[in-house]
Write an enzyme that holds these catalytic residues in place. Structure first.
Site, PDB file in Angstrom:
ATOM      1  N   ASN A   1       0.852  -1.186   0.000  1.00 43.16           N
ATOM      2  CA  ASN A   1       0.000   0.000   0.000  1.00 43.16           C
ATOM      3  C   ASN A   1       0.881   1.228   0.000  1.00 43.16           C
ATOM      4  O   ASN A   1       2.093   1.121  -0.008  1.00 43.16           O
ATOM      5  CB  ASN A   1      -0.957  -0.035   1.192  1.00 43.16           C
ATOM      6  CG  ASN A   1      -0.236  -0.031   2.523  1.00 43.16           C
ATOM      7  OD1 ASN A   1       0.504   0.902   2.829  1.00 43.16           O
ATOM      8  ND2 ASN A   1      -0.408  -1.085   3.303  1.00 43.16           N
TER       9      ASN A   1
ATOM     10  N   LYS B   1       9.145 -17.488  -9.107  1.00 37.76           N
ATOM     11  CA  LYS B   1       8.487 -16.361  -9.790  1.00 37.76           C
ATOM     12  C   LYS B   1       7.417 -16.885 -10.741  1.00 37.76           C
ATOM     13  O   LYS B   1       7.678 -17.798 -11.533  1.00 37.76           O
ATOM     14  CB  LYS B   1       9.529 -15.551 -10.578  1.00 37.76           C
ATOM     15  CG  LYS B   1       8.935 -14.312 -11.254  1.00 37.76           C
ATOM     16  CD  LYS B   1       9.968 -13.583 -12.094  1.00 37.76           C
ATOM     17  CE  LYS B   1       9.313 -12.451 -12.885  1.00 37.76           C
ATOM     18  NZ  LYS B   1      10.246 -11.854 -13.863  1.00 37.76           N
TER      19      LYS B   1
ATOM     20  N   ASP C   1      -4.867  -5.773   5.236  1.00 38.93           N
ATOM     21  CA  ASP C   1      -6.016  -6.522   5.772  1.00 38.93           C
ATOM     22  C   ASP C   1      -6.117  -7.911   5.149  1.00 38.93           C
ATOM     23  O   ASP C   1      -6.734  -8.805   5.705  1.00 38.93           O
ATOM     24  CB  ASP C   1      -7.310  -5.744   5.504  1.00 38.93           C
ATOM     25  CG  ASP C   1      -7.397  -4.510   6.402  1.00 38.93           C
ATOM     26  OD1 ASP C   1      -7.794  -3.434   5.919  1.00 38.93           O
ATOM     27  OD2 ASP C   1      -6.992  -4.620   7.581  1.00 38.93           O
TER      28      ASP C   1
ATOM     29  N   PHE D   1      -4.859   4.546  14.243  1.00 40.59           N
ATOM     30  CA  PHE D   1      -5.079   5.540  13.192  1.00 40.59           C
ATOM     31  C   PHE D   1      -6.184   4.995  12.298  1.00 40.59           C
ATOM     32  O   PHE D   1      -6.260   3.781  12.075  1.00 40.59           O
ATOM     33  CB  PHE D   1      -3.807   5.749  12.363  1.00 40.59           C
ATOM     34  CG  PHE D   1      -2.876   6.773  12.927  1.00 40.59           C
ATOM     35  CD1 PHE D   1      -2.150   6.503  14.080  1.00 40.59           C
ATOM     36  CD2 PHE D   1      -2.714   8.013  12.313  1.00 40.59           C
ATOM     37  CE1 PHE D   1      -1.283   7.449  14.617  1.00 40.59           C
ATOM     38  CE2 PHE D   1      -1.851   8.959  12.840  1.00 40.59           C
ATOM     39  CZ  PHE D   1      -1.132   8.675  13.986  1.00 40.59           C
TER      40      PHE D   1
END
Ligand code: PMT
Length: 406
Positions: free
Chosen positions: A209, A288, A278, A319
């Site tokens: 993220n 790979k 999450d 937060f």
């Protein structure tokens, strides 16, 4: 940061003496009253005029100098100092201080002061690693000196090794930490998390993220500068490791969970500024994944909610990264995760949330008090959050549980 703090900056005869100019400048710009005391050898590398021009104060080089505008200047300097830092500190000054020699102004000032003392050694790697130098440093550490270890790298003499003056940022970090002694978080251990976790798809790819870690690192540095012992549990970031803070590097949300659950029982407060994922891929490939397939379907499974799992008497701060209905959504998380405080930030605003240097937050505590803060730097937000943590620590958990309205 250092407003009205009297700092004696000792400069000795190392090639790194030129870096004392930057240190003097940073301390002065941060509001410090910097009294520079140079050894004679230091003046061979950098002039008193240069340093005086930076600090706008007289530079002291010789206690017998007739021009001295301060009687018994080593005593006056010693008594008004809030801190004495010697940077760079040569093997010679280290040896003299360890032996209690007082044959020049700097040694007399160090011997006469009751202020905290910091040394930042700089010298040839073999001189630094010499057992005599190490014994002298050990003796000074045992007497309460803080030592900012030299950095490793190429040295002026052409060798490579430990002996370079530590980064100015690191010296400033230790100065802030030493001056913070007695701060409102002294004696408290804070666990802070920062950054965005990386959930592996295969050895090359991951789900991540946009968290840069800036908010968490600001909280950790601010807590250190208020006297706290800080454990920073950090997902990968591009930020420099802050000095004076125990940093535990993690990658995945599960690793972060493990470290948080390990550290929390010994902590006074936990501040979860990190963005743990999450979800994670149900399985990550050992090699790979080839891109022959037209479509790659990833099965994601939920990660545990770390903050909800943390129990005990510590103050819990979360937060809330919200893109809509900021206060209702944040308040819901406050209750769901049984927090003492939640810091709600709108992550859709250009100047707030992920990666930027500023944040616009709303503080919501367990009693329903809502405090909307204006756009601030993340360091300013950190200090506002820590102010609430100090308040919560003062209230203690028992009182707050009775009066909570989850
Ligand atoms: O790192 P920066 O670039 O400076 O950006 C700062 C920030 C936007 C990341 C930060 O201010 C912030 O909002 N952090 C929380 C991000 C987040 O995960 O928000 P959330 O609403 O999804 O989670 C709520 C709380 O639960 C957070 O304290 C989070 O750390 C915690 N959490 C989330 C997921 C999870 N699996 N376990 C958790 O404990």
């Amino acid at each position: 940061m250092f407003t009205n703090r009297n700092i004696v900056l000792g400069v000795t005869g190392s090639i790194a003496a030129y870096k004392a100019v930057e240190l003097a400048s940073r301390l002065t710009q941060a509001g410090g009253n910097v009294d520079v005391v140079m050894t004679k050898a230091a003046t061979e590398f950098v002039t008193p005029l240069t340093l005086g021009s930076i600090t706008h104060r007289p530079v002291h080089t010789d206690m017998f100098a007739p021009s001295s505008d301060v009687d018994m200047e080593h005593i006056v300097l010693a008594e008004r100092a809030d801190l004495v830092v010697v940077a760079p500190a040569t093997a010679n000054i280290i040896a003299k201080l360890a032996a209690g020699i007082s044959d020049d102004l700097l040694c007399c000032t160090v011997l006469a002061t009751r202020a905290p003392l910091i040394l930042a050694p700089a010298m040839n790697v073999h001189m630094y690693e010499n057992a005599i130098t190490q014994d002298n440093l050990a003796k000074l550490r045992a007497r309460g000196f803080s030592i900012v270890e030299p950095a490793y790298g190429p040295l002026a003499c052409g060798e490579v090794g430990s002996g370079r003056l530590a980064d100015i940022e690191d010296i400033l970090g230790i100065i802030r930490q030493v001056l913070a002694r007695g701060g409102d978080l002294t004696g408290k251990r804070l666990v802070v998390t920062a950054g965005g976790t990386q959930e592996p798809i295969d050895p090359v790819r991951y789900i991540g993220n946009r968290s840069s870690g800036k908010m968490g690192y600001a909280l950790a540095g601010a807590a250190r500068d208020r006297g706290a012992e800080v454990i920073l549990i950090a997902a990968p970031t591009a930020l420099p490791v802050p000095v004076g803070i125990e940093v535990i590097q993690v990658q995945t949300a599960l690793e972060m969970r493990e470290e948080v659950l390990r550290a929390a029982p010994r902590a006074s407060a936990l501040i979860m500024a990190a963005a743990p994922a999450d979800f994670r891929p149900q399985s990550s490939a050992q090699s790979k994944i080839k891109k022959e397939t037209a479509k790659l379907v990833l099965e994601l499974v939920r990660n545990p909610d770390i903050l909800s799992e943390v129990g005990g008497e510590l103050v819990k701060v979360g937060f809330a990264a919200e893109s809509e209905d900021l206060i209702p959504n944040a308040t819901q998380k406050l209750h769901q995760k049984r927090l003492d405080l939640i810091v709600a930030n709108d992550i859709t605003a250009q100047d707030s949330g992920f990666a930027v240097d500023t944040n616009r937050v709303v503080l919501i505590d367990r009693w329903g008090n809502v405090e909307k803060l204006p756009l601030l730097t993340k360091l300013e937000v950190a200090h506002r959050v820590l102010g609430k943590v100090v308040e919560l620590l003062g209230k203690g958990r028992t009182q707050s549980i009775e009066s909570t309205n989850w």
